[in-house]
Motif scaffolding. Structure first.
Motif, short mmCIF file in Angstrom:
data_model
loop_
_atom_site.label_atom_id
_atom_site.label_comp_id
_atom_site.label_asym_id
_atom_site.label_seq_id
_atom_site.Cartn_x
_atom_site.Cartn_y
_atom_site.Cartn_z
N GLY A 10 -4.28 5.77 164.74
CA GLY A 10 -3.45 6.89 165.19
C GLY A 10 -3.63 7.15 166.67
N HIS A 11 -4.84 7.02 167.15
CA HIS A 11 -5.11 7.21 168.57
C HIS A 11 -4.38 6.15 169.40
CE1 HIS A 11 -7.25 8.28 172.19
NE2 HIS A 11 -7.68 7.05 172.32
N ARG A 43 -1.65 4.54 168.59
CA ARG A 43 -0.20 4.84 168.57
C ARG A 43 0.13 5.95 169.56
NH1 ARG A 43 -0.72 3.94 162.97
NH2 ARG A 43 -1.02 6.16 162.58
N ARG A 44 -0.71 6.98 169.59
CA ARG A 44 -0.47 8.08 170.53
C ARG A 44 -0.58 7.59 171.97
NH1 ARG A 44 -3.39 10.82 166.65
NH2 ARG A 44 -5.33 10.65 167.79
N ARG A 45 -1.53 6.72 172.26
CA ARG A 45 -1.67 6.19 173.62
C ARG A 45 -0.43 5.40 174.02
NH1 ARG A 45 -6.97 3.09 174.96
NH2 ARG A 45 -5.93 3.04 176.94
N SER A 50 2.57 5.74 172.80
CA SER A 50 3.68 6.69 172.94
C SER A 50 3.60 7.42 174.28
CB SER A 50 3.63 7.70 171.79
OG SER A 50 4.62 8.67 171.94
N LEU A 51 2.42 7.86 174.67
CA LEU A 51 2.25 8.53 175.96
C LEU A 51 2.56 7.58 177.12
CD1 LEU A 51 -0.98 10.63 175.35
CD2 LEU A 51 1.33 11.49 175.72
#
Length: 84
Positions: free
Chosen positions: A60-61, A63-65, A67-68
């Motif tokens: 999840g981390h 994926r967030r990276r 996305s950012l």
């Protein structure tokens, strides 16, 4: 069920049988092994669940990276277009 610890295994007193006390009571040894196997199973399941959760958090981390990173790239592109 409470988990059996290595200390519990080492300190468990078993009844000896036979001539000159050369063997242990088989039922007591079976009970000790059953307790140890149950505890090992519980700890193994706990470790598997913990590892799965850590892997999910890490995924999840990541994926967030990503996305950012995409959002920052988009903002830079918009800013460049606005300057022209």
């Amino acid at each position: 069920m409470t988990l059996i610890t290595p200390h519990d295994i080492r300190c468990r007193l078993l009844t000896t049988r036979g001539w000159l006390h050369q063997s242990y009571d088989a039922d007591e040894v079976d009970d000790l092994l059953d307790d140890a196997a149950d505890s090992l199973e519980q700890v193994s399941l706990w470790a598997l669940i913990t590892h799965s959760r850590m892997h999910a958090l890490q995924a999840g981390h990541q994926r967030r990276r990503r996305s950012l990173k995409r959002r920052r790239k988009t903002i830079k592109t918009i800013n460049r277009r606005g300057r022209k």
